[in-house]
Design a protein around this motif. Structure first.
Motif, PDB file in Angstrom:
ATOM      1  N   LEU A 156       4.046   1.630  -0.998  1.00  0.00           N
ATOM      2  CA  LEU A 156       4.569   1.850  -2.443  1.00  0.00           C
ATOM      3  C   LEU A 156       4.057   1.930  -3.578  1.00  0.00           C
ATOM      4  O   LEU A 156       4.312   2.942  -5.035  1.00  0.00           O
ATOM      5  CB  LEU A 156       5.294  -0.170  -2.698  1.00  0.00           C
ATOM      6  N   THR A 157       2.092   2.120  -3.382  1.00  0.00           N
ATOM      7  CA  THR A 157       1.714   2.630  -4.472  1.00  0.00           C
ATOM      8  C   THR A 157       1.173   3.884  -4.072  1.00  0.00           C
ATOM      9  O   THR A 157       0.122   4.489  -4.509  1.00  0.00           O
ATOM     10  CB  THR A 157       0.014   1.751  -5.011  1.00  0.00           C
ATOM     11  N   THR A 158       1.236   4.422  -2.854  1.00  0.00           N
ATOM     12  CA  THR A 158       1.198   5.841  -2.332  1.00  0.00           C
ATOM     13  C   THR A 158       2.335   6.365  -2.263  1.00  0.00           C
ATOM     14  O   THR A 158       2.914   6.612  -2.526  1.00  0.00           O
ATOM     15  CB  THR A 158       0.587   5.906  -0.878  1.00  0.00           C
TER      16      THR A 158
ATOM     17  N   GLN B  83       4.750  -6.121  -9.569  1.00  0.00           N
ATOM     18  CA  GLN B  83       3.759  -5.616  -8.480  1.00  0.00           C
ATOM     19  C   GLN B  83       5.015  -4.564  -9.032  1.00  0.00           C
ATOM     20  O   GLN B  83       4.432  -2.751  -8.323  1.00  0.00           O
ATOM     21  CB  GLN B  83       3.692  -5.681  -7.262  1.00  0.00           C
TER      22      GLN B  83
ATOM     23  N   GLU C 264       4.303  -1.390 -11.737  1.00  0.00           N
ATOM     24  CA  GLU C 264       3.208  -1.143 -11.815  1.00  0.00           C
ATOM     25  C   GLU C 264       3.529   0.197 -10.779  1.00  0.00           C
ATOM     26  O   GLU C 264       2.513   1.426 -10.911  1.00  0.00           O
ATOM     27  CB  GLU C 264       2.425  -1.743 -10.959  1.00  0.00           C
ATOM     28  N   ALA C 265       3.937  -0.043  -9.442  1.00  0.00           N
ATOM     29  CA  ALA C 265       4.010   1.022  -8.173  1.00  0.00           C
ATOM     30  C   ALA C 265       4.975   1.968  -8.801  1.00  0.00           C
ATOM     31  O   ALA C 265       5.261   2.894  -7.852  1.00  0.00           O
ATOM     32  CB  ALA C 265       4.196   0.203  -7.027  1.00  0.00           C
TER      33      ALA C 265
ATOM     34  N   LYS D  29       1.019  -0.743   0.569  1.00  0.00           N
ATOM     35  CA  LYS D  29      -0.028   0.487   0.611  1.00  0.00           C
ATOM     36  C   LYS D  29       0.479   1.512  -0.222  1.00  0.00           C
ATOM     37  O   LYS D  29       0.710   2.199  -0.597  1.00  0.00           O
ATOM     38  CB  LYS D  29      -1.182  -0.094   1.211  1.00  0.00           C
TER      39      LYS D  29
END
Length: 214
Positions: free
Chosen positions: A85-87, A118, A121-122, A83
């Motif tokens: 890493l995608t923020t 993953q 994509e992040a 979470k």
């Protein structure tokens, strides 16, 4: 084929700089480990010290206790790390991940491929401390990377051609599949035989199934 905006490329360059130690701003990372009982404090301290030595800010320390065979989505520590890493860092997220090894996160080839996807994509990087001696290419072998040259991405064991050079990050491609990004430190120049293998793959595109060559 995936097309990236200038903002995407700028972030890629920043991530490559951060992972290589040349960042112009403080890099935020997630410390992650999957450990046995009793090892949490020792491993957390070790990883935190490694991040500090690189002048990185720790966004969070995410520790799971249990077997690596447990799927990533079933690990609360990894879910928190993913979470972050995608923020966006402006909202408390992280630029990358620091861990002991990729195998500690994903213990099969399929899971490691999913992990790479993953992270890709992040738009995040990962540094695996135990793996560094195996994947780092000596400085003497990093020279003369140019667009169109054939190289080997040592993290994927794949021969590819360079589409673009963005500082310490290369954009690589093969005749089959989408382009991907690789740090300069992961790559080495391809041998003549390896470079010719790309031509052989090009000749089979459209006549055979998905590639399975190196």
């Amino acid at each position: 084929m995936t097309y990236r905006t200038e903002q995407d490329h700028r972030r890629r360059r920043d991530i490559a700089d951060a992972a290589s130690g040349y960042s112009r701003s403080r890099t935020r990372v997630v410390v992650y480990a999957n450990v046995s009982h009793g090892d949490q404090d020792r491993i957390r301290s070790y990883l935190a010290a490694q991040a500090g030595a690189r002048d990185w800010t720790i966004a969070a320390a995410c520790i799971d206790v249990g077997p690596t065979a447990l799927p990533l989505h079933q690990r609360p520590g990894w879910r928190e790390a993913a979470k972050l890493l995608t923020t966006d860092t402006a909202n408390g997220g992280a630029d990358g991940l620091i861990a002991r090894s990729a195998a500690q996160i994903a213990d099969t080839d399929r899971d490691r491929e999913a992990l790479r996807n993953q992270l890709d994509e992040a738009h995040a990087f990962a540094v695996y401390l135990d793996d560094e001696p195996l994947t780092q290419v000596p400085p003497a072998r990093r020279e003369a990377f140019r667009v169109g040259a054939a190289v080997v991405d040592t993290t994927r064991s794949k021969v590819a051609k360079i589409l673009a050079v963005n500082g310490e990050c290369l954009v690589l491609s093969r005749p089959v599949g989408d382009p991907w990004d690789a740090l300069v430190t992961w790559c080495r120049p391809a041998t003549l035989r390896e470079a010719l293998s790309l031509t052989a793959i090009q000749g089979t595109v459209g006549t055979e199934g998905p590639e399975d060559q190196p």
